[in-house]
Design a protein around this motif. Structure first.
Motif, PDB file in Angstrom:
ATOM      1  N   PHE A 115     -61.396 -19.839  77.546  1.00 57.95           N
ATOM      2  CA  PHE A 115     -61.844 -20.893  78.461  1.00 57.95           C
ATOM      3  C   PHE A 115     -62.764 -20.271  79.521  1.00 57.95           C
ATOM      4  O   PHE A 115     -62.523 -20.402  80.725  1.00 57.95           O
ATOM      5  CB  PHE A 115     -60.651 -21.580  79.130  1.00 57.95           C
ATOM      6  CG  PHE A 115     -59.789 -22.373  78.186  1.00 57.95           C
ATOM      7  CD1 PHE A 115     -59.972 -23.738  78.022  1.00 57.95           C
ATOM      8  CD2 PHE A 115     -58.793 -21.753  77.451  1.00 57.95           C
ATOM      9  CE1 PHE A 115     -59.186 -24.470  77.148  1.00 57.95           C
ATOM     10  CE2 PHE A 115     -57.992 -22.471  76.573  1.00 57.95           C
ATOM     11  CZ  PHE A 115     -58.196 -23.833  76.415  1.00 57.95           C
ATOM     12  N   PRO A 116     -63.827 -19.592  79.093  1.00 62.08           N
ATOM     13  CA  PRO A 116     -64.683 -18.870  80.052  1.00 62.08           C
ATOM     14  C   PRO A 116     -65.372 -19.774  81.062  1.00 62.08           C
ATOM     15  O   PRO A 116     -65.701 -19.343  82.164  1.00 62.08           O
ATOM     16  CB  PRO A 116     -65.700 -18.155  79.156  1.00 62.08           C
ATOM     17  CG  PRO A 116     -65.735 -18.966  77.892  1.00 62.08           C
ATOM     18  CD  PRO A 116     -64.335 -19.469  77.707  1.00 62.08           C
ATOM     19  N   ASP A 117     -65.591 -21.042  80.701  1.00 62.05           N
ATOM     20  CA  ASP A 117     -66.288 -21.946  81.615  1.00 62.05           C
ATOM     21  C   ASP A 117     -65.432 -22.331  82.817  1.00 62.05           C
ATOM     22  O   ASP A 117     -65.947 -22.905  83.782  1.00 62.05           O
ATOM     23  CB  ASP A 117     -66.726 -23.210  80.862  1.00 62.05           C
ATOM     24  CG  ASP A 117     -65.569 -23.893  80.146  1.00 62.05           C
ATOM     25  OD1 ASP A 117     -64.742 -23.171  79.551  1.00 62.05           O
ATOM     26  OD2 ASP A 117     -65.494 -25.132  80.176  1.00 62.05           O
ATOM     27  N   LEU A 118     -64.143 -22.021  82.758  1.00 61.58           N
ATOM     28  CA  LEU A 118     -63.251 -22.357  83.880  1.00 61.58           C
ATOM     29  C   LEU A 118     -63.006 -21.178  84.818  1.00 61.58           C
ATOM     30  O   LEU A 118     -62.272 -21.317  85.800  1.00 61.58           O
ATOM     31  CB  LEU A 118     -61.906 -22.869  83.349  1.00 61.58           C
ATOM     32  CG  LEU A 118     -61.944 -24.174  82.550  1.00 61.58           C
ATOM     33  CD1 LEU A 118     -60.538 -24.553  82.095  1.00 61.58           C
ATOM     34  CD2 LEU A 118     -62.548 -25.295  83.386  1.00 61.58           C
ATOM     35  N   ARG A 119     -63.576 -20.020  84.537  1.00 62.51           N
ATOM     36  CA  ARG A 119     -63.262 -18.827  85.338  1.00 62.51           C
ATOM     37  C   ARG A 119     -63.655 -18.999  86.803  1.00 62.51           C
ATOM     38  O   ARG A 119     -62.930 -18.575  87.699  1.00 62.51           O
ATOM     39  CB  ARG A 119     -63.961 -17.602  84.741  1.00 62.51           C
ATOM     40  CG  ARG A 119     -63.379 -17.173  83.401  1.00 62.51           C
ATOM     41  CD  ARG A 119     -64.194 -16.057  82.763  1.00 62.51           C
ATOM     42  NE  ARG A 119     -63.701 -15.735  81.430  1.00 62.51           N
ATOM     43  CZ  ARG A 119     -64.320 -14.931  80.576  1.00 62.51           C
ATOM     44  NH1 ARG A 119     -65.473 -14.368  80.928  1.00 62.51           N
ATOM     45  NH2 ARG A 119     -63.800 -14.688  79.389  1.00 62.51           N
ATOM     46  N   GLY A 120     -64.810 -19.594  87.044  1.00 59.39           N
ATOM     47  CA  GLY A 120     -65.228 -19.794  88.423  1.00 59.39           C
ATOM     48  C   GLY A 120     -64.294 -20.705  89.189  1.00 59.39           C
ATOM     49  O   GLY A 120     -63.979 -20.459  90.363  1.00 59.39           O
ATOM     50  N   VAL A 132     -59.679 -27.753  89.188  1.00 56.24           N
ATOM     51  CA  VAL A 132     -60.192 -27.673  87.823  1.00 56.24           C
ATOM     52  C   VAL A 132     -60.509 -29.063  87.278  1.00 56.24           C
ATOM     53  O   VAL A 132     -61.359 -29.235  86.403  1.00 56.24           O
ATOM     54  CB  VAL A 132     -59.180 -26.936  86.910  1.00 56.24           C
ATOM     55  CG1 VAL A 132     -59.661 -26.880  85.475  1.00 56.24           C
ATOM     56  CG2 VAL A 132     -58.951 -25.522  87.437  1.00 56.24           C
ATOM     57  N   LYS A 133     -59.794 -30.071  87.797  1.00 58.96           N
ATOM     58  CA  LYS A 133     -60.035 -31.471  87.453  1.00 58.96           C
ATOM     59  C   LYS A 133     -59.987 -31.758  85.945  1.00 58.96           C
ATOM     60  O   LYS A 133     -60.981 -32.212  85.353  1.00 58.96           O
ATOM     61  CB  LYS A 133     -61.385 -31.943  88.001  1.00 58.96           C
ATOM     62  CG  LYS A 133     -61.468 -31.957  89.521  1.00 58.96           C
ATOM     63  CD  LYS A 133     -62.820 -32.479  89.979  1.00 58.96           C
ATOM     64  CE  LYS A 133     -62.874 -32.599  91.483  1.00 58.96           C
ATOM     65  NZ  LYS A 133     -62.729 -31.302  92.173  1.00 58.96           N
ATOM     66  N   PRO A 134     -58.846 -31.508  85.301  1.00 54.23           N
ATOM     67  CA  PRO A 134     -58.738 -31.925  83.899  1.00 54.23           C
ATOM     68  C   PRO A 134     -58.669 -33.441  83.826  1.00 54.23           C
ATOM     69  O   PRO A 134     -58.146 -34.092  84.732  1.00 54.23           O
ATOM     70  CB  PRO A 134     -57.414 -31.298  83.450  1.00 54.23           C
ATOM     71  CG  PRO A 134     -56.604 -31.191  84.700  1.00 54.23           C
ATOM     72  CD  PRO A 134     -57.591 -30.930  85.807  1.00 54.23           C
ATOM     73  N   PRO A 135     -59.217 -34.069  82.780  1.00 50.48           N
ATOM     74  CA  PRO A 135     -59.171 -35.535  82.690  1.00 50.48           C
ATOM     75  C   PRO A 135     -57.732 -36.016  82.554  1.00 50.48           C
ATOM     76  O   PRO A 135     -56.938 -35.469  81.801  1.00 50.48           O
ATOM     77  CB  PRO A 135     -59.975 -35.827  81.419  1.00 50.48           C
ATOM     78  CG  PRO A 135     -59.914 -34.574  80.621  1.00 50.48           C
ATOM     79  CD  PRO A 135     -59.866 -33.455  81.612  1.00 50.48           C
ATOM     80  N   THR A 187     -62.859  -8.491  81.714  1.00 49.55           N
ATOM     81  CA  THR A 187     -63.980  -9.136  81.022  1.00 49.55           C
ATOM     82  C   THR A 187     -65.086  -9.597  81.955  1.00 49.55           C
ATOM     83  O   THR A 187     -66.182  -9.917  81.490  1.00 49.55           O
ATOM     84  CB  THR A 187     -63.475 -10.367  80.237  1.00 49.55           C
ATOM     85  OG1 THR A 187     -62.880 -11.293  81.160  1.00 49.55           O
ATOM     86  CG2 THR A 187     -62.438  -9.976  79.198  1.00 49.55           C
ATOM     87  N   GLY A 188     -64.799  -9.665  83.242  1.00 42.77           N
ATOM     88  CA  GLY A 188     -65.790 -10.164  84.179  1.00 42.77           C
ATOM     89  C   GLY A 188     -65.738 -11.681  84.287  1.00 42.77           C
ATOM     90  O   GLY A 188     -64.979 -12.330  83.565  1.00 42.77           O
ATOM     91  N   PRO A 189     -66.537 -12.246  85.188  1.00 40.86           N
ATOM     92  CA  PRO A 189     -67.368 -11.507  86.133  1.00 40.86           C
ATOM     93  C   PRO A 189     -66.536 -10.934  87.278  1.00 40.86           C
ATOM     94  O   PRO A 189     -65.453 -11.450  87.570  1.00 40.86           O
ATOM     95  CB  PRO A 189     -68.332 -12.575  86.666  1.00 40.86           C
ATOM     96  CG  PRO A 189     -67.534 -13.845  86.588  1.00 40.86           C
ATOM     97  CD  PRO A 189     -66.668 -13.717  85.370  1.00 40.86           C
ATOM     98  N   ILE A 190     -67.025  -9.864  87.921  1.00 45.87           N
ATOM     99  CA  ILE A 190     -66.266  -9.257  89.012  1.00 45.87           C
ATOM    100  C   ILE A 190     -66.781  -9.692  90.384  1.00 45.87           C
ATOM    101  O   ILE A 190     -66.139  -9.396  91.395  1.00 45.87           O
ATOM    102  CB  ILE A 190     -66.271  -7.720  88.920  1.00 45.87           C
ATOM    103  CG1 ILE A 190     -67.701  -7.172  89.000  1.00 45.87           C
ATOM    104  CG2 ILE A 190     -65.579  -7.255  87.661  1.00 45.87           C
ATOM    105  CD1 ILE A 190     -67.745  -5.654  89.076  1.00 45.87           C
ATOM    106  N   GLU A 191     -67.908 -10.406  90.420  1.00 41.08           N
ATOM    107  CA  GLU A 191     -68.420 -10.876  91.711  1.00 41.08           C
ATOM    108  C   GLU A 191     -67.410 -11.746  92.463  1.00 41.08           C
ATOM    109  O   GLU A 191     -67.329 -11.664  93.705  1.00 41.08           O
ATOM    110  CB  GLU A 191     -69.738 -11.631  91.517  1.00 41.08           C
ATOM    111  CG  GLU A 191     -70.937 -10.748  91.233  1.00 41.08           C
ATOM    112  CD  GLU A 191     -70.908 -10.150  89.837  1.00 41.08           C
ATOM    113  OE1 GLU A 191     -71.577  -9.127  89.606  1.00 41.08           O
ATOM    114  OE2 GLU A 191     -70.193 -10.721  88.982  1.00 41.08           O
ATOM    115  N   PRO A 192     -66.614 -12.594  91.767  1.00 41.85           N
ATOM    116  CA  PRO A 192     -65.601 -13.349  92.513  1.00 41.85           C
ATOM    117  C   PRO A 192     -64.600 -12.463  93.246  1.00 41.85           C
ATOM    118  O   PRO A 192     -64.077 -12.865  94.293  1.00 41.85           O
ATOM    119  CB  PRO A 192     -64.912 -14.169  91.409  1.00 41.85           C
ATOM    120  CG  PRO A 192     -65.959 -14.357  90.369  1.00 41.85           C
ATOM    121  CD  PRO A 192     -66.715 -13.059  90.368  1.00 41.85           C
TER     122      PRO A 192
END
Length: 625
Positions: free
Chosen positions: A352-357, A301-304, A389-394
């Motif tokens: 934090f949806p941008d971190l889901r991937g 995730v690489k948090p600063p 909530t998705g995404p379910i592709e992962p």
């Protein structure tokens, strides 16, 4: 009622009390609990689990099934309509649920959702329409009428579950078939659920005044959830009275969403938030595993973070205390507050949806390195968020990645299992398996996992959908996949008495060379083979095999068919002397090469075959004359 799991307000909902319409589906996973079957997975385990916690609803007209074989179960939301129907169908778990089948409300795999021809004698059938739109219910009216008559003919039972306002959309059946139930007493439900968790409710116990409304007015599912959380509070040993445990259980619903949000607001340090998230996804894991998982999380995730010495700043115990993790010498990861881990996961996934991937990549990396219990929990919690909530592709990607020959196949099966059991996403996952089943070059490891998913997860409630997929897997280019799929297909057919269905499918779908092995390996009871349609299908399947030459077929299965259905094979020769001669020569050779133990049985088979051949040829000569 379904097997409950922690249901936590994330800060924007009404809290514990049911704030919306319709049945709730709650599943409880906590330390000390094994995974329970989701609501649509109708298995012996799930039925027995429900029966142990079941309290009969108030039914003004007596037992749900009386002289009728079809009933319509309705009642107010939260009264336990579906559970009441299941218990009536299975006689409170005394019936083998192998005879129980849930019907889809719409077509899948180009199959008719309500096909009277598929009803097995004595079968128990459930159709839950509470989530079906009104137009679809109207479209089912004609099919329902024909299906009900077939149920009577097959000595089966059929329960349709509907919302109160849907009754007018159904066929105008006998009013006595409509069973309107009322919510069972809340205290009785609470007591039954606690008792099933080995925590008896004393007869003299007085429910605290501020908790009485939960038992008196909440839907059955929420009362059950309160009981399960109360039992978990008791196992944690945080309090020593039942009243205290109940209060803690209610607090787990009402306040945890706010607490989770507060933790994220109070702790802006990325390292603290990383610890908070990792701990929430790994409750019960060892401290060492959590530290390793946290390191992997910060790498992916690489948090600063500033470069600093490992002995500088806050050390692990301080950071754990700040995010409400136990620091009292425990060697496993646990929050100090019941169900706080659930709330943290929900808050993180929502905001934090941008971190889901990146979290998906972290799960893929970490789960195979954990012990079985921790890995199972991590995958379960991740799938829960993704399915919500998705995404379910992962999830699809994880199933493929973990199903490689050298990979952790149980985790791949768990991912598929989670999607196939989810009320909302299950159709998408069934379609996913269906599409891959139709590809002849699906990787063997991945195909094996999906075959097990068909057998374990799809088949109990939806055997026809499972058999369709298994049939396609028998056409794989990989021999090991073909053999496994055929074995699982035939096992399911025998267990659920779907021989007629399989014969019909083999005779009517586009043929494939792999179908021959299925036919040869199939054992068909006499009463099934005697049916006119089934017999015609069998003859259409055997005629090309006989024309091709009996000597080209494997000896053992042909010998079995000769012993069980000699007349059928004679008829498949269509009075062609050349084919009949080959068939008799095959039977004669089997006698000549038999050992002492099997010679007598093969001789009887050959004599029966000879009799049928003579009879058919004599009839043919007389007809010509």
């Amino acid at each position: 009622m379904t097997a409950p799991r922690n249901t936590v307000d994330t800060g924007g909902g009404p809290g514990f009390l049911h704030g919306g319409s319709g049945d709730q589906h709650i599943t409880f996973y906590a330390a000390g609990f094994r995974r329970r079957r989701a609501d649509r997975f109708v298995s012996d385990e799930h039925i027995a689990w429900l029966a142990a916690r079941y309290v009969s609803p108030e039914a003004p007209h007596g037992p749900l099934f009386g002289e009728h074989r079809t009933i319509v179960v309705t009642g107010p939301d939260g009264a336990g309509r579906r559970t009441a129907a299941l218990m009536a169908l299975t006689d409170n778990a005394t019936l083998d649920s192998g005879r129980l089948r849930e019907l889809p409300d719409r077509a899948e795999d180009d199959e008719c959702p309500l096909d009277p021809a598929e009803i097995r004698p004595g079968e128990r059938l459930l159709l839950d329409l509470t989530r079906t739109d009104d137009q679809r219910v109207r479209d089912l009216r004609r099919d329902l009428e024909a299906f009900r008559h077939a149920v009577d003919h097959q000595d089966a039972r059929f329960a349709v579950v509907v919302r109160g306002e849907q009754r007018a959309l159904l066929p105008e059946w006998n009013a006595a078939m409509v069973k309107s139930i009322r919510r069972p007493p809340g205290r009785a439900v609470f007591e039954a659920c606690l008792s099933a968790e080995a925590i008896p409710l004393p007869t003299t116990f007085q429910v605290p005044d501020n908790l009485e409304p939960y038992l008196a007015g909440s839907p059955v599912r929420e009362v059950a959830d309160l009981a399960f959380l109360t039992a978990e509070a008791a196992r944690r040993g945080a309090r020593d009275t039942l009243s205290d445990w109940m209060r803690e259980a209610v607090a787990a619903h009402v306040g945890r969403g706010h607490q989770a949000a507060l933790l994220f607001r109070e702790h802006q340090d990325p390292t603290l938030r990383a610890l908070l998230v990792v701990a929430a996804f790994l409750p019960g894991a060892s401290l060492d595993d959590m530290v390793a998982a946290e390191n992997a999380f910060t790498t992916i995730v690489k948090p600063p973070r500033e470069e600093r010495h490992s002995l500088g700043g806050s050390y692990l115990a301080e950071r754990m205390e700040k995010v409400k993790l136990h620091v009292d010498g425990r060697r496993d990861v646990a929050f100090t507050e019941l169900a706080l881990d659930k709330a943290v996961r929900a808050h993180f996934w929502t905001y934090f949806p941008d971190l889901r991937g990146q979290v998906s990549d972290w799960v893929a990396h970490v789960a195979p390195r954990l012990d079985t219990e921790s890995a199972t929990g991590l995958v379960e919690y991740f799938a829960e968020q993704a399915l919500g909530t998705g995404p379910i592709e992962p999830l699809y990607a994880l199933a493929r990645r973990w199903s490689e020959d050298a990979g952790p196949k149980p985790l791949a099966l768990q991912v598929l299992d989670a999607g196939l059991r989810d009320d909302t996403r299950a159709p998408e996952f069934r379609r996913f398996v269906y599409d891959w089943a139709r590809k002849s070059r699906t990787p063997a490891g991945f195909a094996t996992v999906m075959i097990e998913a068909c057998t374990v997860t799809i088949a109990p409630a939806r055997p026809i959908q499972a058999m369709v997929r298994l049939h396609y897997f028998t056409r794989s280019d990989d021999a090991s996949v073909r053999d496994l799929a055929r074995e699982r297909l035939l096992e399911l057919v025998y267990r659920r008495n779907f021989e007629r269905w399989l014969i019909h499918r083999l005779a009517t779908v586009i043929s494939h060379p792999a179908d021959r092995a299925i036919l040869l390996g199939l054992r068909v009871p006499d009463w099934v083979a005697a049916g006119s349609k089934t017999r015609n299908h069998l003859l259409s399947l055997w005629r090309p095999l006989m024309a091709e030459g009996i000597g080209t077929l494997p000896e053992a299965p042909v010998r079995a068919w000769l012993a069980e259905h000699p007349l059928l094979l004679v008829e498949a020769c269509d009075q062609q002397v050349r084919l009949l001669s080959r068939l008799y020569a095959f039977a004669r050779d089997q006698v000549r090469t038999a050992d002492e133990e099997s010679r007598e049985a093969r001789l009887r088979s050959a004599l029966a075959l000879q009799h049928h051949i003579d009879t058919r040829m004599t009839a043919a000569r007389l007809g010509e004359a």
